[in-house]
Each structure stands twice: as structure tokens, then as C-alpha cells.
Design an enzyme around this catalytic site. Structure first.
Site, PDB file in Angstrom:
ATOM      1  N   CYS A  12       0.880  -1.174   0.000  1.00  0.00           N
ATOM      2  CA  CYS A  12       0.000   0.000   0.000  1.00  0.00           C
ATOM      3  C   CYS A  12       0.921   1.229   0.000  1.00  0.00           C
ATOM      4  O   CYS A  12       2.093   1.105  -0.355  1.00  0.00           O
ATOM      5  CB  CYS A  12      -0.976  -0.012   1.180  1.00  0.00           C
ATOM      6  SG  CYS A  12      -0.233  -0.022   2.823  1.00  0.00           S
TER       7      CYS A  12
HETATM    8  C1  RB5 Z   1      -4.152   5.278   1.033  1.00  0.00           C
HETATM    9  O1  RB5 Z   1      -5.395   4.721   1.285  1.00  0.00           O
HETATM   10  C2  RB5 Z   1      -3.176   4.873   2.127  1.00  0.00           C
HETATM   11  O2  RB5 Z   1      -3.771   5.103   3.354  1.00  0.00           O
HETATM   12  C3  RB5 Z   1      -2.799   3.407   2.015  1.00  0.00           C
HETATM   13  O3  RB5 Z   1      -2.213   3.142   0.786  1.00  0.00           O
HETATM   14  C4  RB5 Z   1      -1.819   2.951   3.065  1.00  0.00           C
HETATM   15  O4  RB5 Z   1      -0.672   3.730   3.052  1.00  0.00           O
HETATM   16  C5  RB5 Z   1      -2.374   2.808   4.410  1.00  0.00           C
HETATM   17  O5  RB5 Z   1      -1.700   2.535   5.393  1.00  0.00           O
END
Ligand code: RB5
Length: 169
Positions: free
Chosen positions: A64
């Protein structure tokens, strides 16, 4: 088999990790996302974590923006150990000391090349057993404690936490 997944922010890195693993002739299952359409990290994190828990995949890599949300979501699945890592050193420790079946990466934290090096190092490392096995077993026991308490509908607090809750009413 290695399960991989990402939200939209992690998509590009996840795609490159899949190419890297396929080049190494690893068996890979891609749980998505399959485009940069907005996606919520828990929706993918739980899929990969559940696949690890159930056994169709042996381990997983989640990406993420930061690696944090994916780790938090995956660790909610009983029996899953997911470690957010940002270096080869941490990836090796996550396997050697913590026996993490999942590592999580941040596309805003590591480059594509770093991500692939991290995944390669993690896959090349084995759990060291010994004292680490005792500690990992204790983490599993915490997991089991809360799972049982929930199933039995009993108060689930442990030691000091239970006393503190009682004192605060
Ligand atoms: C974006 O939703 C961001 O919050 C996600 O990619 C991640 O970094 C969350 O911890």
C-alpha cells in the site's frame, strides 16, 4: 505459492514484484488490485491474509502507500503474522526472528528495486527456531487467548489489563 496484493497506491510496485517473482519461476497468485482504480487496503489485505491462514498460499506480499495499513489489516486475521518492512535487514529479521508469513511494503517508502531486493531476501531466509520459536509461540498464544475468549463470550482481558478495566469500572 506466494500471494500478492495491493491497493491502488501499491499497484505499480505490486506489478513489478509479480514480474520479479515470475522471472524467478516462483508460483504466484495475484489477489489484485488489477488497475489504479481507487481501492481500500483492507479489502485486499484480508484476501491475502485469509489465503495464508487457509493454506492455499504459503506466504504473501502486500503493498500500500506506507505498508502500515496492510500490516494492520492482515494481522487481524487469526494466525497471521504480517510485518511491515522497509529494508533488506528488516525483511531478513521478519523471517528469521518473527517467522512472518506476510511482509508489507510502502510504495511511498521504497523504490521498485528496493522492493524486489526486500522480497528476494525475505524468501531466501529461514526461520531460526531456538529462542525465537518460544517467542513466536507466545504471540500465537495471545492470538489463541482472544480467539477462545470471543468464542466463549467471556471477558478477554489479560492480567493487568483486566485489573485496570475493573478498577476504571
Ligand atoms: C491510502 O489509502 C493509504 O492510506 C494506504 O495506501 C496505506 O498507506 C495505508 O496505510
Amino acid at each position: 505459492m506466494i500471494g500478492i496484493g495491493s491497493d491502488d497506491l501499491g499497484f505499480d510496485v505490486k506489478e513489478r514484484i509479480r514480474d520479479f517473482l515470475v522471472q524467478r519461476e516462483e508460483s504466484v497468485y495475484d489477489f489484485g488490485v488489477y488497475s489504479i482504480e481507487p481501492a481500500d487496503y483492507p479489502d485486499i489485505g484480508v484476501k491475502v491474509a485469509e489465503a495464508v491462514r487457509m493454506g492455499p498460499v504459503d506466504c504473501g506480499v502486500l503493498v500500500c502507500g506506507t505498508g502500515l495499513g496492510m500490516a494492520i489489516a492482515a494481522n487481524k486475521v487469526p494466525g497471521v503474522f504480517a510485518a511491515p518492512v522497509s529494508s533488506v535487514e528488516l525483511a531478513i529479521a521478519a523471517r528469521r526472528s518473527n517467522n512472518a508469513q506476510i511482509i508489507t511494503l510502502g510504495s511511498r517508502i521504497v523504490s521498485v528495486d528496493e522492493a524486489c531486493a526486500i522480497v528476494g531476501a525475505w524468501l531466501a531466509t529461514e526461520f531460526q527456531e531456538g529462542a525465537s520459536a518460544r517467542k513466536v509461540a507466545k504471540v500465537r498464544a495471545i492470538d489463541e487467548h482472544y480467539r477462545l475468549a470471543r468464542a466463549q463470550g467471556t471477558r478477554s482481558g489479560q492480567d493487568e489489563a483486566t485489573v485496570l478495566c475493573a478498577a476504571r469500572g
